[in-house]
Write an enzyme that holds these catalytic residues in place. Structure first.
Site, PDB file in Angstrom:
ATOM      1  N   GLY A 277       0.188  -3.649   5.389  1.00 57.66           N
ATOM      2  CA  GLY A 277       0.271  -5.060   5.748  1.00 57.66           C
ATOM      3  C   GLY A 277      -1.107  -5.667   5.748  1.00 57.66           C
ATOM      4  O   GLY A 277      -2.058  -5.108   5.200  1.00 57.66           O
TER       5      GLY A 277
ATOM      6  N   ARG B 286     -15.172  -5.737   1.557  1.00 57.87           N
ATOM      7  CA  ARG B 286     -14.138  -5.758   2.607  1.00 57.87           C
ATOM      8  C   ARG B 286     -13.432  -4.389   2.695  1.00 57.87           C
ATOM      9  O   ARG B 286     -13.063  -3.803   1.697  1.00 57.87           O
ATOM     10  CB  ARG B 286     -13.122  -6.854   2.288  1.00 57.87           C
ATOM     11  N   VAL B 287     -13.264  -3.917   3.919  1.00 54.18           N
ATOM     12  CA  VAL B 287     -12.487  -2.701   4.158  1.00 54.18           C
ATOM     13  C   VAL B 287     -11.335  -3.068   5.078  1.00 54.18           C
ATOM     14  O   VAL B 287     -11.522  -3.769   6.073  1.00 54.18           O
ATOM     15  CB  VAL B 287     -13.359  -1.605   4.826  1.00 54.18           C
ATOM     16  N   GLY B 288     -10.139  -2.610   4.733  1.00 52.48           N
ATOM     17  CA  GLY B 288      -8.959  -2.949   5.533  1.00 52.48           C
ATOM     18  C   GLY B 288      -8.678  -1.903   6.592  1.00 52.48           C
ATOM     19  O   GLY B 288      -9.529  -1.088   6.954  1.00 52.48           O
ATOM     20  N   ASP B 289      -7.453  -1.912   7.075  1.00 53.61           N
ATOM     21  CA  ASP B 289      -7.049  -1.007   8.162  1.00 53.61           C
ATOM     22  C   ASP B 289      -6.762   0.413   7.691  1.00 53.61           C
ATOM     23  O   ASP B 289      -6.837   1.363   8.480  1.00 53.61           O
ATOM     24  CB  ASP B 289      -5.779  -1.541   8.832  1.00 53.61           C
TER      25      ASP B 289
ATOM     26  N   THR C 120       0.860  -1.174   0.000  1.00 54.17           N
ATOM     27  CA  THR C 120       0.000   0.000   0.000  1.00 54.17           C
ATOM     28  C   THR C 120       0.901   1.230   0.000  1.00 54.17           C
ATOM     29  O   THR C 120       2.105   1.087  -0.116  1.00 54.17           O
ATOM     30  CB  THR C 120      -0.953  -0.071   1.226  1.00 54.17           C
TER      31      THR C 120
ATOM     32  N   GLY D 170      -4.337  -6.116   6.720  1.00 59.21           N
ATOM     33  CA  GLY D 170      -5.152  -5.156   7.456  1.00 59.21           C
ATOM     34  C   GLY D 170      -5.950  -5.722   8.608  1.00 59.21           C
ATOM     35  O   GLY D 170      -6.178  -5.031   9.607  1.00 59.21           O
TER      36      GLY D 170
END
Ligand code: ASP
Length: 330
Positions: A250, A226-229, A198, A252
């Site tokens: 990384g 999906r949503v990551g960090d 990222t 998430g």
């Protein structure tokens, strides 16, 4: 494996007038896959982004402007997993997340599940400046972008041959393991090219203000929705003038569970730890112990920069006023 060398760098010097660090993801190509030509391309993308941010800070510009511009530069570079060239989800779509935070005011803008916004970071900044909301996702976020006149692009704009091939590789790898569908249990995928990576930046400006920004296409083969960090304030992005600014990269799911970026700030605020100690403890005691892979960049109000990772490497660069730039991969 943690990169101790980077945990310890740049922590003993005088406070610089300004400082900047950026990353292009903690999922680097294995050395065996990295040709001289590819390495030169990555280094030149990192250097170009560092120059954009450095120019802003050197002219007395704000940390917020610097981190936004650095991330926009990396979003426009198809090599990195953000904006054009983003990772693809299970359906082959680029679905983008981003966030930016101002350490002086604690204002933040976070956006998720974007399909058409050319530069998610510009939308995050716009949200920070112009809305009472912190986090917008999906259609509503894209409507906000349209209303503010931000550039919208067809979904194909984001696609690159490299990411299409990478999605096929991940699917084939999972099929060989007998796994179905998406990475329902997000254990690290063991293959030459990891499924994350990222971009992000952290900065300290002339006025002593800190800022952080992060943008991503997320994990390759991720489930729809999906949503990551990255856009989760405190997980993948955080800034507070009293402690530090952090941008992570990384897997998430682990960064969210560990509330990793805020964990570093909390260790500094409540435990009196230095940024090096706090980042090291968060990476080892939280992320690595939980089984997560990734890295982060962080900066404190004295301009100390740390860039630890527990992966093979992390595309990264940094500069402090009056010092030479550093551009590194492994
Ligand atoms: N952290 C991002 C996510 O999980 C992916 C990345 O860093 O590449 O969405």
């Amino acid at each position: 494996m943690v990169s101790w060398a980077d945990i310890l760098i740049m922590t003993s010097q005088e406070k610089p007038a300004y400082a900047l660090a950026l990353h292009g993801g903690a999922a680097v190509l294995a050395k065996s896959e990295m040709t001289a030509e590819r390495e030169a391309d990555y280094r030149s993308g990192l250097t170009a982004a560092l120059t954009v941010g450095h120019d802003i800070l050197a002219k007395g510009g704000s940390a917020l402007d610097a981190v936004e511009s650095v991330v926009v530069s990396l979003e426009d570079n198809p090599l990195f997993n953000a904006g054009k060239g983003a990772s693809l989800n299970v359906e082959g779509h680029a679905v983008l997340d981003a966030a930016i935070m101002d350490g002086a005011s604690l204002r933040a803008g976070a956006v998720a599940l974007l399909r058409h916004v050319r530069n998610p970071m510009k939308l995050a900044r716009c949200l920070l400046e112009e809305s009472c909301h912190v986090f917008l996702a999906g259609e509503g976020a894209e409507e906000f972008a349209k209303a503010r006149g931000l550039e919208l692009v067809p979904v194909d704009y984001f696609l690159t041959d490299y990411r299409i091939k990478h999605l096929q590789l991940v699917k084939a790898h999972l099929a060989a393991l007998g796994a179905q569908g998406t990475q329902a249990n997000p254990a690290p995928i063991v293959m030459e090219e990891p499924a994350f990576g990222t971009v992000g930046a952290v900065a300290l400006d002339h006025n002593g203000n800190l800022a952080a920004a992060t943008s991503t296409g997320g994990m390759t083969n991720k489930h729809g929705g999906r949503v990551g960090d990255t856009p989760v304030i405190g997980a993948g992005t955080y800034a507070n003038n009293e402690t530090c600014a952090v941008s992570a990269s990384g897997h998430g799911e682990w960064f969210i569970r560990a509330v990793l970026a805020y964990d570093i700030a909390a260790r500094m605020a409540y435990g009196g730890r230095s940024i090096a100690e706090a980042a090291e403890a968060a990476l080892i005691e939280r992320l690595t112990t939980l089984g997560g892979g990734g890295g982060l960049i962080a900066i404190d109000k004295r301009g100390h920069i740390v860039m630890p990772f527990n992966t093979l490497g992390m595309y990264r660069a940094s500069i402090r006023a009056g010092e030479a730039a550093r551009v590194e991969i492994y």
